[in-house]
Design an enzyme around this catalytic site. Structure first.
Site, short mmCIF file in Angstrom:
data_model
loop_
_atom_site.label_atom_id
_atom_site.label_comp_id
_atom_site.label_asym_id
_atom_site.label_seq_id
_atom_site.Cartn_x
_atom_site.Cartn_y
_atom_site.Cartn_z
N HIS A 28 0.81 -1.22 0.00
CA HIS A 28 0.00 0.00 0.00
C HIS A 28 0.84 1.27 0.00
O HIS A 28 0.33 2.35 0.29
CB HIS A 28 -0.96 -0.01 1.20
CG HIS A 28 -1.94 -1.15 1.13
ND1 HIS A 28 -2.65 -1.60 2.20
CD2 HIS A 28 -2.30 -1.93 0.08
CE1 HIS A 28 -3.42 -2.62 1.82
NE2 HIS A 28 -3.21 -2.84 0.55
N CYS A 76 2.79 20.54 -5.39
CA CYS A 76 4.03 19.98 -5.93
C CYS A 76 5.13 21.04 -6.03
O CYS A 76 4.88 22.16 -6.49
CB CYS A 76 3.73 19.39 -7.31
SG CYS A 76 5.19 18.77 -8.16
N GLY A 115 -0.81 -10.02 12.27
CA GLY A 115 -1.51 -8.79 12.62
C GLY A 115 -2.33 -8.19 11.50
O GLY A 115 -2.23 -7.00 11.24
#
Ligand code: NAD
Length: 288
Positions: free
Chosen positions: A129, A191, A231
């Site tokens: 992720h 940015c 987990g």
């Protein structure tokens, strides 16, 4: 797919022994989730106590299309980041690094975005992720540093920094209604190259995991004799698919998790105990 008979969840001692027996002499692929980092002080989403209070995370579509959702995200993250970035690896991360150092793992795949496996010494970690330590520009794709963004936000929004706010998962913070009202004056980071909005370089809900990352993870899982999940509720499909895939290939699956998970019906061994204790025991038993 035919599922094995569901196995009983074992406690730390009995389960720890069963895990050692399952992994001894085998190559192990590891998949970790938020529960691996709770003992470092980072809350999970679906653990005991967090399930009820966790707020719905921002969706990808809202973040990219709605300037208010984006401002709210960054205003909350401003207060959450300092404490998130200050967290350190716990014995579970250290045990996994030791198992990898002893060449017992085919690799480590994590659903976490906190970088604590690398900090503990693991290498080649597949961050399914992404990493919260980076930001990506939604215009030109430039990858920047979250620390730089934090510095900019603190300089431009000093009144919005609330270090007393309870910490929420993903470097977020739980903030009150007065904070919501003050959002209009919050300056959102852009940015450094093209001034377009930036986004944390993590996979938001509603966004897909990049294909190359999924392939890297599959190669780690497929090369192993055992898949060890640590987990994770496995509620998110991007992690759950590896458990399903392992079972389809008749590969044993071990779960170390406090509480139930979507993978329970696929497990060969289930250990319902804290990751740090169980993994420290595993490393002690298997590392030369
Ligand atoms: P989850 O919150 O859905 O599940 C965590 C599981 O770990 C729960 O079942 C909980 O009971 C268990 N757990 C908590 N502490 C434990 C411990 N000490 N030992 C053993 N088990 C423990 O987490 P998930 O399945 O990883 O899915 C959540 C998503 O949110 C992930 O995709 C991740 O990207 C993101 N997230 C990341 C972080 C982080 O980077 N540290 C933190 C929160 C959420």
């Amino acid at each position: 797919m035919e599922l094995p008979q569901p196995v009983r969840a074992l406690g730390a001692v009995e389960g720890g022994q069963a895990l050692v027996e399952l992994c001894r002499g085998k190559r192990v692929a590891v998949l970790t989730g938020a529960g691996c980092s709770t003992e470092s002080g980072i809350p999970d989403y679906r653990g005991e106590g967090t399930r009820r209070r966790a707020k719905a995370p921002v969706q990808y579509r809202a973040f990219v299309s709605d300037p208010v959702a984006r401002r709210r995200y960054w205003a909350r993250a401003l207060s959450g980041w300092r404490r998130f970035a200050g967290k350190r690896p716990n014995p579970a991360h250290e045990a996994l690094a030791a198992l990898q150092c002893a060449d017992l793992l085919t690799g480590l795949v994590t659903q976490n975005v906190d970088g604590l496996h690398q900090e503990a010494g693991s290498h080649g970690v597949v961050e399914l992720h992404g990493a919260l330590s980076e930001v990506v520009c939604l215009g030109c794709g430039d990858i920047g540093s979250r620390h730089d963004v934090q510095r900019w936000m603190e300089q431009h929004n000093p009144a919005h920094l609330d270090l007393s706010a309870p910490m929420a998962p993903d470097g977020d913070a739980d903030l009150d209604e007065a904070f919501e009202r003050s959002l209009a004056s919050f300056l959102v980071p852009t940015c450094r190259l093209c001034d377009a909005p930036v986004k944390p370089h993590v996979v938001f809900f509603g966004e897909s995991v990049p294909k190359t990352r999924v392939e890297q993870a599959w190669s780690i899982v497929n090369a192993a004799d055992v898949l060890l999940v640590v987990g994770s509720s496995l509620a998110v499909y991007s992690g759950y698919r590896f458990v399903r895939g392992a079972r389809e290939r008749q590969q044993p699956v071990a779960l170390v998790n406090l509480g139930d998970s979507r993978g329970d019906a696929h497990a060969t061994v289930r250990v319902a105990a804290k990751a740090s204790a169980v993994l420290s025991g595993l490393a002690k038993a298997l590392c030369p």
